[in-house]
Write a protein that holds these residues in place. Sequence first.
Motif, short mmCIF file in Angstrom:
data_model
loop_
_atom_site.label_atom_id
_atom_site.label_comp_id
_atom_site.label_asym_id
_atom_site.label_seq_id
_atom_site.Cartn_x
_atom_site.Cartn_y
_atom_site.Cartn_z
N UNK A 130 38.31 28.90 42.95
CA UNK A 130 37.78 30.19 42.50
C UNK A 130 36.27 30.11 42.29
N UNK A 131 35.54 30.93 43.04
CA UNK A 131 34.09 30.99 42.89
C UNK A 131 33.63 32.38 42.45
N UNK A 132 34.56 33.30 42.32
CA UNK A 132 34.21 34.67 41.95
C UNK A 132 35.40 35.28 41.24
N UNK A 133 35.12 36.00 40.14
CA UNK A 133 36.16 36.72 39.43
C UNK A 133 35.66 38.12 39.11
N UNK A 134 36.59 39.02 38.94
CA UNK A 134 36.20 40.42 38.75
C UNK A 134 37.25 41.17 37.94
N UNK A 135 36.82 42.32 37.45
CA UNK A 135 37.72 43.27 36.81
C UNK A 135 37.76 44.55 37.64
N UNK A 136 38.96 45.03 37.87
CA UNK A 136 39.17 46.32 38.51
C UNK A 136 40.00 47.18 37.54
N UNK A 137 40.04 48.48 37.79
CA UNK A 137 40.87 49.34 36.96
C UNK A 137 41.45 50.46 37.80
N UNK A 150 33.47 45.27 37.31
CA UNK A 150 32.42 44.25 37.21
C UNK A 150 32.90 42.98 37.89
N UNK A 151 31.94 42.19 38.34
CA UNK A 151 32.26 40.90 38.95
C UNK A 151 31.25 39.86 38.48
N UNK A 152 31.64 38.59 38.57
CA UNK A 152 30.77 37.50 38.17
C UNK A 152 31.02 36.31 39.08
N UNK A 206 26.15 35.11 37.74
CA UNK A 206 25.52 36.38 38.10
C UNK A 206 26.56 37.50 38.04
N UNK A 207 26.26 38.49 37.21
CA UNK A 207 27.20 39.60 36.98
C UNK A 207 26.68 40.88 37.60
N UNK A 208 27.59 41.67 38.13
CA UNK A 208 27.24 43.01 38.61
C UNK A 208 28.25 43.99 38.05
N UNK A 209 27.80 45.24 37.89
CA UNK A 209 28.61 46.26 37.24
C UNK A 209 28.66 47.56 38.03
N UNK A 211 35.23 31.39 47.83
CA UNK A 211 34.05 31.80 48.57
C UNK A 211 32.99 32.42 47.67
N UNK A 212 31.74 32.38 48.15
CA UNK A 212 30.63 32.83 47.32
C UNK A 212 30.43 34.34 47.35
N UNK A 213 31.00 35.02 48.34
CA UNK A 213 30.88 36.47 48.40
C UNK A 213 31.60 37.05 47.19
N UNK A 214 30.89 37.84 46.41
CA UNK A 214 31.45 38.29 45.12
C UNK A 214 31.23 39.78 44.94
N UNK A 215 32.02 40.60 45.63
CA UNK A 215 31.82 42.05 45.57
C UNK A 215 32.38 42.66 44.30
N UNK A 216 31.76 43.75 43.89
CA UNK A 216 32.23 44.46 42.71
C UNK A 216 33.14 45.62 43.08
N UNK A 217 32.89 46.27 44.21
CA UNK A 217 33.57 47.51 44.53
C UNK A 217 34.63 47.39 45.62
N UNK A 218 34.79 46.22 46.19
CA UNK A 218 35.74 46.03 47.28
C UNK A 218 36.84 45.10 46.84
N UNK A 219 38.08 45.59 46.82
CA UNK A 219 39.17 44.77 46.31
C UNK A 219 39.81 43.88 47.35
#
Length: 124
Positions: A31-38, A49-51, A56-59, A100-108
């Motif tokens: 795991x190199x990226x984790x996120x919250x979806x709703x 949001x993702x980190x 590095x966090x994005x919202x 993987x290092x790609x860490x999108x916030x809006x794409x599930x």
Amino acid sequence: QVQVVESGGGSVQTGGSLRLSCAASGETYRVLCMAWFRQSPGQSREGVASIDNKGTATYADSVRGRFVISQDNTKENLYLQMNGLKPEDTAVYYCAAKAGIYCPTHTESPYIYWGQGAQVTVSS
């Protein structure tokens, strides 16, 4: 395989705060990226949001300035501190993880590990 389990949902009034937690287990080195979806009733799931593994966090625009995503030093525990909650924040919140290092916030679709969801209800 990686398992993720959310906890900490609940009900609050407008303006209140809640903290969601997500515990990852199994082959967490992947795991190199984790996120919250709703997902709200009748709506499609949306990114919150993702980190990445560097912290590095994005919202999403709708939560920036009110929500904070964070991880502990092990990178196995993910948190979402939600402040200034609004009725429109009512949803089932999902923890997601990916390699993987790609860490999108809006794409599930890149996320392959998902939790079962935690209900957050904000009343006016």
